[in-house]
Design a protein around this motif. Sequence first.
Motif, PDB file in Angstrom:
ATOM      1  N   VAL A   1       0.968   4.591  -3.119  1.00 20.29           N
ATOM      2  CA  VAL A   1       0.249   5.748  -2.800  1.00 20.29           C
ATOM      3  C   VAL A   1       1.543   6.738  -2.437  1.00 20.29           C
TER       4      VAL A   1
ATOM      5  N   GLN B   1       1.170  -0.718 -11.866  1.00 18.05           N
ATOM      6  CA  GLN B   1       0.587   0.750 -11.989  1.00 18.05           C
ATOM      7  C   GLN B   1       1.042   1.269 -13.331  1.00 18.05           C
TER       8      GLN B   1
ATOM      9  N   HIS C   1       0.880  -1.162   0.092  1.00 21.92           N
ATOM     10  CA  HIS C   1      -0.120   0.164   0.076  1.00 21.92           C
ATOM     11  C   HIS C   1       0.902   1.311   0.002  1.00 21.92           C
TER      12      HIS C   1
ATOM     13  N   ASP D   1       4.644   9.105  -3.082  1.00 24.28           N
ATOM     14  CA  ASP D   1       5.467  10.131  -3.997  1.00 24.28           C
ATOM     15  C   ASP D   1       6.784   9.605  -4.414  1.00 24.28           C
TER      16      ASP D   1
END
Length: 89
Positions: free
Chosen positions: A47, A71, A43, A49
């Motif tokens: 998410v 992704q 996770h 940066d």
Amino acid sequence: MTSALCEFAALAIVKPECAAHVLHHFNPTEGHAPGSFFDHIVHAFAVADPVNSHRLTRAFPDYSMAVHLAQDHKLGMDTLRAIALKEHA
């Protein structure tokens, strides 16, 4: 890194168990759920940066590559499925 090169590198970097965890994160009907620690790691990568993703990559290069595939690459999930299948071979 080109898509084909990235997918080829993943075959050497991503372990079958890691591939199964990341598959499960992005599609709960595939792979298998990791324990809570690796669930949080996947996770966090999903998410993060770029700066924090780089920090995580130093500790978990296989999960970094697997999440990147899932992704950012058209055939990433297919590549992860192929790697995860090696776990049962």
